[in-house]
Design a protein around this motif. Structure first.
Motif, mmCIF file in Angstrom:
data_model
loop_
_atom_site.group_PDB
_atom_site.id
_atom_site.type_symbol
_atom_site.label_atom_id
_atom_site.label_comp_id
_atom_site.label_asym_id
_atom_site.label_seq_id
_atom_site.Cartn_x
_atom_site.Cartn_y
_atom_site.Cartn_z
ATOM 1 N N SER A 15 0.878 -1.157 0.000
ATOM 2 C CA SER A 15 0.000 0.000 0.000
ATOM 3 C C SER A 15 0.917 1.209 0.000
ATOM 4 O O SER A 15 1.462 1.600 1.046
ATOM 5 C CB SER A 15 -0.915 0.011 1.237
ATOM 6 O OG SER A 15 -1.747 1.156 1.219
ATOM 7 N N SER A 16 1.133 1.763 -1.174
ATOM 8 C CA SER A 16 2.125 2.830 -1.319
ATOM 9 C C SER A 16 1.662 4.114 -0.637
ATOM 10 O O SER A 16 0.481 4.487 -0.708
ATOM 11 C CB SER A 16 2.398 3.099 -2.796
ATOM 12 O OG SER A 16 2.923 1.952 -3.429
ATOM 13 N N ARG A 39 -8.913 -0.762 1.400
ATOM 14 C CA ARG A 39 -9.271 -1.750 0.379
ATOM 15 C C ARG A 39 -8.402 -2.998 0.502
ATOM 16 O O ARG A 39 -8.897 -4.130 0.411
ATOM 17 C CB ARG A 39 -9.117 -1.134 -1.009
ATOM 18 C CG ARG A 39 -9.520 -2.080 -2.145
ATOM 19 C CD ARG A 39 -9.522 -1.390 -3.493
ATOM 20 N NE ARG A 39 -8.192 -0.953 -3.892
ATOM 21 C CZ ARG A 39 -7.801 0.311 -3.883
ATOM 22 N NH1 ARG A 39 -8.623 1.272 -3.497
ATOM 23 N NH2 ARG A 39 -6.573 0.639 -4.265
ATOM 24 N N LYS A 40 -7.116 -2.805 0.775
ATOM 25 C CA LYS A 40 -6.209 -3.950 0.847
ATOM 26 C C LYS A 40 -6.302 -4.686 2.179
ATOM 27 O O LYS A 40 -6.133 -5.906 2.240
ATOM 28 C CB LYS A 40 -4.787 -3.480 0.548
ATOM 29 C CG LYS A 40 -4.639 -3.111 -0.929
ATOM 30 C CD LYS A 40 -3.314 -2.486 -1.275
ATOM 31 C CE LYS A 40 -3.259 -2.226 -2.781
ATOM 32 N NZ LYS A 40 -2.049 -1.470 -3.181
ATOM 33 N N GLY A 79 -5.151 1.555 13.401
ATOM 34 C CA GLY A 79 -5.589 0.568 14.382
ATOM 35 C C GLY A 79 -7.040 0.178 14.224
ATOM 36 O O GLY A 79 -7.402 -1.005 14.345
ATOM 37 N N GLU A 80 -7.901 1.157 13.952
ATOM 38 C CA GLU A 80 -9.331 0.883 13.759
ATOM 39 C C GLU A 80 -9.555 -0.007 12.537
ATOM 40 O O GLU A 80 -10.346 -0.961 12.581
ATOM 41 C CB GLU A 80 -10.089 2.204 13.589
ATOM 42 C CG GLU A 80 -10.171 3.057 14.845
ATOM 43 C CD GLU A 80 -11.197 2.542 15.835
ATOM 44 O OE1 GLU A 80 -12.029 1.693 15.462
ATOM 45 O OE2 GLU A 80 -11.174 3.000 17.000
ATOM 46 N N LEU A 81 -8.858 0.321 11.438
ATOM 47 C CA LEU A 81 -9.033 -0.459 10.211
ATOM 48 C C LEU A 81 -8.537 -1.891 10.386
ATOM 49 O O LEU A 81 -9.176 -2.847 9.923
ATOM 50 C CB LEU A 81 -8.292 0.222 9.057
ATOM 51 C CG LEU A 81 -8.897 1.531 8.547
ATOM 52 C CD1 LEU A 81 -7.962 2.178 7.521
ATOM 53 C CD2 LEU A 81 -10.278 1.292 7.935
ATOM 54 N N CYS A 82 -7.404 -2.043 11.023
ATOM 55 C CA CYS A 82 -6.859 -3.391 11.215
ATOM 56 C C CYS A 82 -7.746 -4.214 12.147
ATOM 57 O O CYS A 82 -7.945 -5.416 11.927
ATOM 58 C CB CYS A 82 -5.430 -3.303 11.752
ATOM 59 S SG CYS A 82 -4.231 -2.746 10.520
ATOM 60 N N TRP A 83 -8.282 -3.583 13.163
ATOM 61 C CA TRP A 83 -9.201 -4.272 14.070
ATOM 62 C C TRP A 83 -10.464 -4.716 13.325
ATOM 63 O O TRP A 83 -10.914 -5.863 13.457
ATOM 64 C CB TRP A 83 -9.567 -3.345 15.221
ATOM 65 C CG TRP A 83 -10.491 -3.953 16.228
ATOM 66 C CD1 TRP A 83 -11.860 -3.975 16.193
ATOM 67 C CD2 TRP A 83 -10.122 -4.634 17.426
ATOM 68 N NE1 TRP A 83 -12.365 -4.614 17.289
ATOM 69 C CE2 TRP A 83 -11.330 -5.025 18.068
ATOM 70 C CE3 TRP A 83 -8.900 -4.937 18.021
ATOM 71 C CZ2 TRP A 83 -11.320 -5.716 19.283
ATOM 72 C CZ3 TRP A 83 -8.899 -5.631 19.235
ATOM 73 C CH2 TRP A 83 -10.097 -6.012 19.853
ATOM 74 N N ASP A 107 -2.335 6.674 2.094
ATOM 75 C CA ASP A 107 -3.493 6.588 1.207
ATOM 76 C C ASP A 107 -4.506 5.662 1.881
ATOM 77 O O ASP A 107 -4.484 4.449 1.690
ATOM 78 C CB ASP A 107 -3.066 6.038 -0.158
ATOM 79 C CG ASP A 107 -4.195 6.011 -1.172
ATOM 80 O OD1 ASP A 107 -5.369 6.094 -0.751
ATOM 81 O OD2 ASP A 107 -3.912 5.876 -2.380
ATOM 82 N N PHE A 108 -5.389 6.237 2.682
ATOM 83 C CA PHE A 108 -6.277 5.414 3.491
ATOM 84 C C PHE A 108 -7.312 4.658 2.664
ATOM 85 O O PHE A 108 -7.761 3.574 3.052
ATOM 86 C CB PHE A 108 -6.958 6.261 4.570
ATOM 87 C CG PHE A 108 -6.128 6.425 5.809
ATOM 88 C CD1 PHE A 108 -5.995 5.361 6.708
ATOM 89 C CD2 PHE A 108 -5.455 7.602 6.071
ATOM 90 C CE1 PHE A 108 -5.224 5.488 7.854
ATOM 91 C CE2 PHE A 108 -4.681 7.742 7.215
ATOM 92 C CZ PHE A 108 -4.562 6.682 8.103
ATOM 93 N N GLU A 109 -7.684 5.212 1.535
ATOM 94 C CA GLU A 109 -8.622 4.494 0.676
ATOM 95 C C GLU A 109 -7.988 3.198 0.169
ATOM 96 O O GLU A 109 -8.603 2.127 0.206
ATOM 97 C CB GLU A 109 -9.031 5.375 -0.501
ATOM 98 C CG GLU A 109 -10.049 4.727 -1.430
ATOM 99 C CD GLU A 109 -10.468 5.641 -2.564
ATOM 100 O OE1 GLU A 109 -11.013 5.131 -3.574
ATOM 101 O OE2 GLU A 109 -10.244 6.868 -2.469
ATOM 102 N N ASP A 110 -6.735 3.299 -0.273
ATOM 103 C CA ASP A 110 -6.016 2.121 -0.738
ATOM 104 C C ASP A 110 -5.736 1.160 0.419
ATOM 105 O O ASP A 110 -5.868 -0.061 0.278
ATOM 106 C CB ASP A 110 -4.699 2.541 -1.393
ATOM 107 C CG ASP A 110 -3.893 1.360 -1.909
ATOM 108 O OD1 ASP A 110 -4.277 0.790 -2.950
ATOM 109 O OD2 ASP A 110 -2.885 1.002 -1.263
#
Length: 391
Positions: A132-133, A150-151, A182-186, A144-147
């Motif tokens: 995720s570049s 998504r990943k 942290g929120e996204l990974c959780w 790039d939080f959108e990318d």
């Protein structure tokens, strides 16, 4: 200053990875400082050596207390002793965790450009690298939080390696950014390995934020790799720690490190770490000031003498990330030419991911006289490269 960072140390013929080069060459590539360790650390190692018996070692309570005390004083983060597990190095820890917490062909996410050995820890273990570049604009990097989301949402993505502060771009991630990661990974059930080995090498007055300190989700879903080796130039001592607050996750990591036989200290690893974290504070503060002055000098030199190569602003590490996109050719070609022409050995950026192909990485943790030599070689190499345009 109480400590001497100006006197060059001859490291040739010492089995040094960095200095095992031709006589006329100057290595400013690998993240290894050209300074002696703090006298307090040297004294602790000499005292241990004088004992003369180097049998199997254990991890004493003082080791846990040294880490916990340092993170409390320096980073305002409370670490419980049982959260810490000894490891011979951050890279061995990352590789062990990749093997333990993922299965072959699963994806491990990294944010490129990033420390090149992350690729090795993933690919060598049969997992897929998922890049995720970072977004790059006007000399600044952002996520790039959108990318990223998504990943992370890909069911095959089970692990993320975070670099905090970020190597090679020298970025200190702020609390809001870390919390969002942290929120996204959780949410997507992705465990975070936070590599925080550069955390003590921030500019004077700047502070990093431990990922695990940001929120309960960050704390319970993370494995943090920490060590005195980068800040105190002790890589050869093979001493590090893995900090895991979640007891279930910690047991898995403990089993991984022991299965891979990277959880036992050599005879000097414990004493060196304790000395660093209990007696090395004054030395480190002077070191950070010295590196900061080196950075300011190097940036001024680049602006004046090599304006077509951009030095990215940074607040951490002792590494300069140089944007060579205005020059013809890739950074690999430029680095090869400069080394051949002047002897200056830099790291070319493509090894940190495909977005690094127009960048060079330069290590400025060295005496000022060495830095001046390196900058003059860089100037001569760039000028010659522009004149010839080829190897």
């Amino acid at each position: 200053m109480k400590y001497d960072f100006d006197t060059p140390i001859d490291r040739r013929n010492t089995n040094s990875l960095k200095w095992d080069i031709a006589e006329n060459e100057l290595p400013m590539w690998v993240a290894d400082m050209d300074f002696k360790a703090a006298p307090e650390i040297q004294e602790a190692i000499q005292k241990r050596a004088a004992h003369g018996v180097f049998g199997y070692s254990i991890i004493p309570d003082d080791w846990h207390k040294a880490y916990a005390g340092w993170w409390q004083r320096r980073h305002s983060f409370t670490i419980q002793n049982d959260w810490l597990v000894f490891c011979t190095g951050v890279v061995p820890a990352i590789s062990s965790v990749v093997r333990k917490l993922t299965t072959p062909a699963e994806k491990v996410l990294i944010q490129t450009p990033v420390y090149n050995i992350f690729f090795n820890s993933i690919l060598n273990n049969g997992r897929q690298v998922l890049e995720s570049s970072l977004k790059y604009s006007d000399g600044q990097y952002e996520i790039d939080f959108e990318d990223l989301e998504r990943k992370l949402s890909d069911p095959q993505t089970s692990l993320m390696i975070l670099c905090n502060p970020h190597n090679p771009v020298g970025k200190i991630w702020d609390k809001e950014t870390l919390q969002r990661i942290g929120e996204l990974c959780w949410e997507h059930h992705v465990v975070v390995i936070s590599d925080e080995i550069h955390c003590d090498l921030t500019d004077p007055g700047m502070e990093y934020i431990p990922f695990a300190s940001v929120s309960e989700k960050c704390r319970e879903n993370s494995i943090t790799c920490i060590a005195p080796t980068k800040a105190f130039n002790l890589a050869g001592m093979q001493t590090a720690a893995v900090m895991i607050p979640n007891s279930s996750l910690r047991h898995k990591v403990w089993r991984a490190l022991n299965t891979d036989e990277v959880a036992e200290p050599n005879a000097f690893a414990v004493d060196a770490a304790i000395a660093a974290f209990t007696e090395g504070e004054a030395w480190l503060d002077e070191l950070r000031k010295y590196i900061f002055e080196n950075k300011k000098w190097a940036v001024a030199f680049m602006h004046e003498r090599i304006p077509n190569v951009r030095v990215l602003p940074s607040n951490a590490t002792y590494l300069l990330w140089l944007d060579c996109s205005s020059l013809a050719g890739s950074a690999l070609e430029i680095a090869s030419y400069i080394r051949k022409k002047t002897g200056l050995y830099l790291s070319e950026g493509s090894q940190y991911g495909r977005t690094g192909e127009n960048f060079l990485r330069m290590n400025i943790a060295c005496p000022r006289s060495t830095l001046e030599d390196g900058m003059q070689r860089l100037y001569e190499g760039i000028v010659s490269y522009e004149e010839t345009g080829k190897l």
